[in-house]
Design a protein around this motif. Structure first.
Motif, PDB file in Angstrom:
ATOM      1  N   ALA A  18      -5.210  -6.628   4.943  1.00 31.36           N
ATOM      2  CA  ALA A  18      -6.621  -6.256   4.778  1.00 31.36           C
ATOM      3  C   ALA A  18      -7.285  -6.007   6.133  1.00 31.36           C
ATOM      4  N   ILE A  19      -6.977  -6.831   7.129  1.00 32.53           N
ATOM      5  CA  ILE A  19      -7.561  -6.660   8.461  1.00 32.53           C
ATOM      6  C   ILE A  19      -7.068  -5.361   9.095  1.00 32.53           C
ATOM      7  N   LEU A  20      -5.770  -5.071   8.953  1.00 31.98           N
ATOM      8  CA  LEU A  20      -5.236  -3.822   9.495  1.00 31.98           C
ATOM      9  C   LEU A  20      -5.879  -2.616   8.826  1.00 31.98           C
ATOM     10  N   ALA A  21      -6.133  -2.732   7.526  1.00 29.55           N
ATOM     11  CA  ALA A  21      -6.813  -1.645   6.824  1.00 29.55           C
ATOM     12  C   ALA A  21      -8.226  -1.453   7.361  1.00 29.55           C
ATOM     13  N   GLU A  22      -8.926  -2.561   7.628  1.00 35.20           N
ATOM     14  CA  GLU A  22     -10.284  -2.476   8.177  1.00 35.20           C
ATOM     15  C   GLU A  22     -10.268  -1.874   9.583  1.00 35.20           C
ATOM     16  N   ILE A  23      -9.276  -2.235  10.388  1.00 30.99           N
ATOM     17  CA  ILE A  23      -9.145  -1.636  11.715  1.00 30.99           C
ATOM     18  C   ILE A  23      -8.962  -0.124  11.589  1.00 30.99           C
ATOM     19  N   GLY A  24      -8.111   0.289  10.652  1.00 32.02           N
ATOM     20  CA  GLY A  24      -7.909   1.720  10.428  1.00 32.02           C
ATOM     21  C   GLY A  24      -9.198   2.422  10.046  1.00 32.02           C
ATOM     22  N   ARG A  25     -10.006   1.763   9.213  1.00 32.38           N
ATOM     23  CA  ARG A  25     -11.282   2.361   8.793  1.00 32.38           C
ATOM     24  C   ARG A  25     -12.236   2.476   9.973  1.00 32.38           C
ATOM     25  N   ILE A  27     -11.610   2.636  13.305  1.00 32.94           N
ATOM     26  CA  ILE A  27     -11.259   3.571  14.374  1.00 32.94           C
ATOM     27  C   ILE A  27     -11.306   5.024  13.924  1.00 32.94           C
ATOM     28  N   SER A  28     -11.379   5.281  12.622  1.00 32.97           N
ATOM     29  CA  SER A  28     -11.485   6.655  12.142  1.00 32.97           C
ATOM     30  C   SER A  28     -12.906   6.992  11.700  1.00 32.97           C
ATOM     31  N   SER A  29     -13.852   6.079  11.939  1.00 26.87           N
ATOM     32  CA  SER A  29     -15.213   6.265  11.422  1.00 26.87           C
ATOM     33  C   SER A  29     -16.092   7.127  12.320  1.00 26.87           C
ATOM     34  N   THR A  30     -15.701   7.366  13.564  1.00 22.99           N
ATOM     35  CA  THR A  30     -16.552   8.105  14.496  1.00 22.99           C
ATOM     36  C   THR A  30     -15.726   8.685  15.625  1.00 22.99           C
ATOM     37  N   LEU A  31     -16.243   9.738  16.228  1.00 19.65           N
ATOM     38  CA  LEU A  31     -15.608  10.309  17.413  1.00 19.65           C
ATOM     39  C   LEU A  31     -16.116   9.653  18.690  1.00 19.65           C
ATOM     40  N   ASN A  32     -17.160   8.850  18.565  1.00 14.80           N
ATOM     41  CA  ASN A  32     -17.704   8.137  19.726  1.00 14.80           C
ATOM     42  C   ASN A  32     -16.970   6.812  19.876  1.00 14.80           C
ATOM     43  N   ILE A  33     -15.959   6.802  20.739  1.00 16.42           N
ATOM     44  CA  ILE A  33     -15.091   5.634  20.859  1.00 16.42           C
ATOM     45  C   ILE A  33     -15.840   4.406  21.346  1.00 16.42           C
ATOM     46  N   GLU A  34     -16.964   4.614  22.063  1.00 12.90           N
ATOM     47  CA  GLU A  34     -17.740   3.470  22.550  1.00 12.90           C
ATOM     48  C   GLU A  34     -18.279   2.642  21.395  1.00 12.90           C
ATOM     49  N   GLU A  35     -18.529   3.288  20.252  1.00 11.47           N
ATOM     50  CA  GLU A  35     -19.009   2.573  19.077  1.00 11.47           C
ATOM     51  C   GLU A  35     -17.898   1.750  18.419  1.00 11.47           C
ATOM     52  N   VAL A  36     -16.663   2.089  18.727  1.00 12.93           N
ATOM     53  CA  VAL A  36     -15.508   1.492  18.048  1.00 12.93           C
ATOM     54  C   VAL A  36     -15.032   0.210  18.722  1.00 12.93           C
ATOM     55  N   TYR A  37     -15.072   0.159  20.054  1.00 12.06           N
ATOM     56  CA  TYR A  37     -14.387  -0.891  20.789  1.00 12.06           C
ATOM     57  C   TYR A  37     -14.795  -2.304  20.364  1.00 12.06           C
ATOM     58  N   GLU A  38     -16.096  -2.589  20.278  1.00 11.69           N
ATOM     59  CA  GLU A  38     -16.521  -3.956  19.975  1.00 11.69           C
ATOM     60  C   GLU A  38     -16.097  -4.382  18.572  1.00 11.69           C
ATOM     61  N   ARG A 213      -2.353  10.754   9.225  1.00  9.91           N
ATOM     62  CA  ARG A 213      -1.396   9.720   9.632  1.00  9.91           C
ATOM     63  C   ARG A 213      -1.840   8.338   9.183  1.00  9.91           C
ATOM     64  N   ILE A 214      -3.101   8.006   9.421  1.00  6.87           N
ATOM     65  CA  ILE A 214      -3.598   6.690   9.030  1.00  6.87           C
ATOM     66  C   ILE A 214      -3.584   6.547   7.510  1.00  6.87           C
ATOM     67  N   SER A 215      -3.971   7.618   6.812  1.00 11.17           N
ATOM     68  CA  SER A 215      -3.959   7.581   5.351  1.00 11.17           C
ATOM     69  C   SER A 215      -2.554   7.333   4.816  1.00 11.17           C
ATOM     70  N   ARG A 216      -1.572   8.001   5.440  1.00 10.32           N
ATOM     71  CA  ARG A 216      -0.185   7.836   5.008  1.00 10.32           C
ATOM     72  C   ARG A 216       0.295   6.405   5.253  1.00 10.32           C
ATOM     73  N   GLU A 217      -0.080   5.833   6.408  1.00 13.83           N
ATOM     74  CA  GLU A 217       0.321   4.455   6.699  1.00 13.83           C
ATOM     75  C   GLU A 217      -0.321   3.470   5.721  1.00 13.83           C
ATOM     76  N   LEU A 218      -1.603   3.694   5.422  1.00 16.72           N
ATOM     77  CA  LEU A 218      -2.275   2.814   4.470  1.00 16.72           C
ATOM     78  C   LEU A 218      -1.601   2.877   3.105  1.00 16.72           C
ATOM     79  N   GLU A 263      -6.919  -1.772  -4.220  1.00 14.28           N
ATOM     80  CA  GLU A 263      -7.873  -0.741  -4.598  1.00 14.28           C
ATOM     81  C   GLU A 263      -8.681  -0.267  -3.400  1.00 14.28           C
ATOM     82  N   ASN A 264      -9.060  -1.205  -2.510  1.00 17.54           N
ATOM     83  CA  ASN A 264      -9.794  -0.831  -1.299  1.00 17.54           C
ATOM     84  C   ASN A 264      -8.928   0.019  -0.368  1.00 17.54           C
ATOM     85  N   VAL A 265      -7.651  -0.356  -0.258  1.00 22.52           N
ATOM     86  CA  VAL A 265      -6.733   0.430   0.568  1.00 22.52           C
ATOM     87  C   VAL A 265      -6.585   1.838   0.000  1.00 22.52           C
ATOM     88  N   ARG A 266      -6.484   1.945  -1.332  1.00 18.65           N
ATOM     89  CA  ARG A 266      -6.382   3.262  -1.963  1.00 18.65           C
ATOM     90  C   ARG A 266      -7.626   4.095  -1.699  1.00 18.65           C
TER      91      ARG A 266
END
Length: 415
Positions: A18-25, A27-38, A213-218, A263-266
């Motif tokens: 579940a945590i890995l799935a959340e990480i995937g979500r 890091i793919s949520s924005t193109l502004n990487i500064e918003e992602v790091y924290e 790629r992330i979708s396929r891994e999930l 279901e959340n992963v799907r």
């Protein structure tokens, strides 16, 4: 006792998935990487212990390392943006290994012959070092670094987790670098519209590739692993004696929890790359998008559309889908709406898409700004995709009276 330990391990794997799935979500949520790091670091700490974490990017031409992000224990002389030589560094060791590396020095003498740049880190109290390569398109672009005050804290399973997490964020960092390059190009090449369009198209194509790629891994990795966990719990439940009611109920509840995670992963997998769009086209994909949106945000959503088969190319269908997906996401997150309607119809030589909500609205021309520049990165992305489509977009809104987005896309392949 062994049974309880096994169940504990299974629950731990489910939580990790579940945590890995959340990480995937994230890091793919924005193109502004500064918003992602924290947010990324907070989720990673749930899996890997650290007192300090850093992301280091490698400049192969200059043979240097630059740190765009670091958090945790303060190290004298180390700060965001610091540049260090790559040669004879721990980062170089990780880069050459192309795999996770652990270093456990016992004294300062360990830095006399190698990794001497880490001596201030050791003097600050760090005793365990672990690095994993950031690999994008088969090139090591940097490293993900973990530091701990505890000696020998990182084990084999931590290395595997670090490698997997580094693999997840490497693509997002590469895309963010493209995004930064795009912004630099916008400033330096205002007169070169053709080059800007090429870079924008390349950036969005790279983002779609990363989403796939992330979708396929999930779907393939996490989805299958969670399904196996669910079956294992069912197997354990069936083997338990009837009188062990509490434990049987615990197994049953665990199966329900895992099913929710599945279901959340799907859903995340569909959001990242809806296979229905490739298999059945834009019309079916929009119906699924609206259904999922209504279920996720608990809003009344209606969809009215005409037949869309073969009216535009598959590449443009993807961009149209992303525009409407972003528009609905903005409604769900920011509009405070109770209902939203989506209309799709042909008008002359174009397709017209209308997304209208009854939310709080906004003032699109406040401070003299136009509608595309005053409503944030989401609408900026929508505007850019629309421009690449050769289409037109109009946003109508008023504070307290909802928002209306109108998208016009040229029809290419009407039959």
């Amino acid at each position: 006792m062994e049974r309880w330990q096994k169940e504990k391990n299974i629950k731990g794997l489910a939580q990790e998935a579940a945590i890995l799935a959340e990480i995937g979500r994230i890091i793919s949520s924005t193109l502004n990487i500064e918003e992602v790091y924290e947010r990324f670091a907070r989720e990673v700490k749930k899996l890997i212990p650290f007192d300090r974490i850093a992301i280091n990017l490698i400049d192969s031409e200059r043979k240097t390392i630059r740190s765009p992000y670091e958090s945790g224990l303060t190290i004298p002389g180390r700060r965001i943006g610091s540049v260090f030589p790559l040669e004879n560094s721990f980062n170089e060791k990780v880069m050459l290994a192309r795999s996770g590396v652990v270093f456990n020095p016992r004294s300062e003498k360990a830095f006399d012959r190698r990794f001497f740049h880490l001596k201030p880190v050791f003097q600050a109290g760090i005793r365990s070092y672990m690095g994993a390569p950031l690999i994008s398109r088969d090139q090591v672009i940097g490293t993900l670094q973990f530091r701990s005050k505890k000696p020998g804290v990182y084990k084999r399973w931590d290395i595997k987790r670090a490698e997997r997490i580094a693999h997840q964020i490497a693509g997002a960092i590469a895309n963010a670098q493209l995004f930064l390059n795009l912004k630099k190009m916008q400033k330096a090449l205002r007169g070169s519209e053709r080059q800007l369009r090429f870079l924008s198209s390349h950036l969005l194509s790279a983002q779609e590739s990363e989403r796939r790629r992330i979708s396929r891994e999930l779907h393939d990795d996490l989805g299958q692993a969670l399904t196996l966990l669910k079956f294992q719990f069912g197997f354990v439940e069936k083997r338990l004696p009837v009188e062990m009611t509490a434990l049987r109920q615990e197994c049953e509840q665990a199966q329900k929890n895992i099913e929710e995670i599945i279901e959340n992963v799907r859903r995340l997998s569909r959001d990242l790359r809806p296979s229905i769009l490739e298999d059945f086209g834009l019309e079916a994909a929009l119906k699924r998008l609206v259904q999922d949106f209504s279920k996720l945000y608990q809003l009344r959503a209606s969809l009215s559309l005409e037949a869309l088969h073969h009216l535009t190319s598959p590449q443009k269908e993807v961009m149209v889908y992303r525009i409407l997906q972003e528009a609905l996401t903005n409604v769900g997150k920011h509009a405070q709406a109770t209902q939203v309607s989506i209309q799709v119809k042909k008008k002359g030589g174009s397709l017209r898409f209308i997304v209208e909500d009854d939310g709080r609205g906004f003032s699109p021309r406040r401070n003299g700004q136009d509608s595309s520049s005053s409503v944030g990165l989401g609408f900026a992305t929508i505007t850019e995709r629309t421009r690449l489509l050769g289409g037109k977009i109009k946003i109508q809104s008023e504070e307290g009276k909802g928002t209306r987005l109108i998208l016009m896309v040229p029809i290419e392949n009407e039959r």
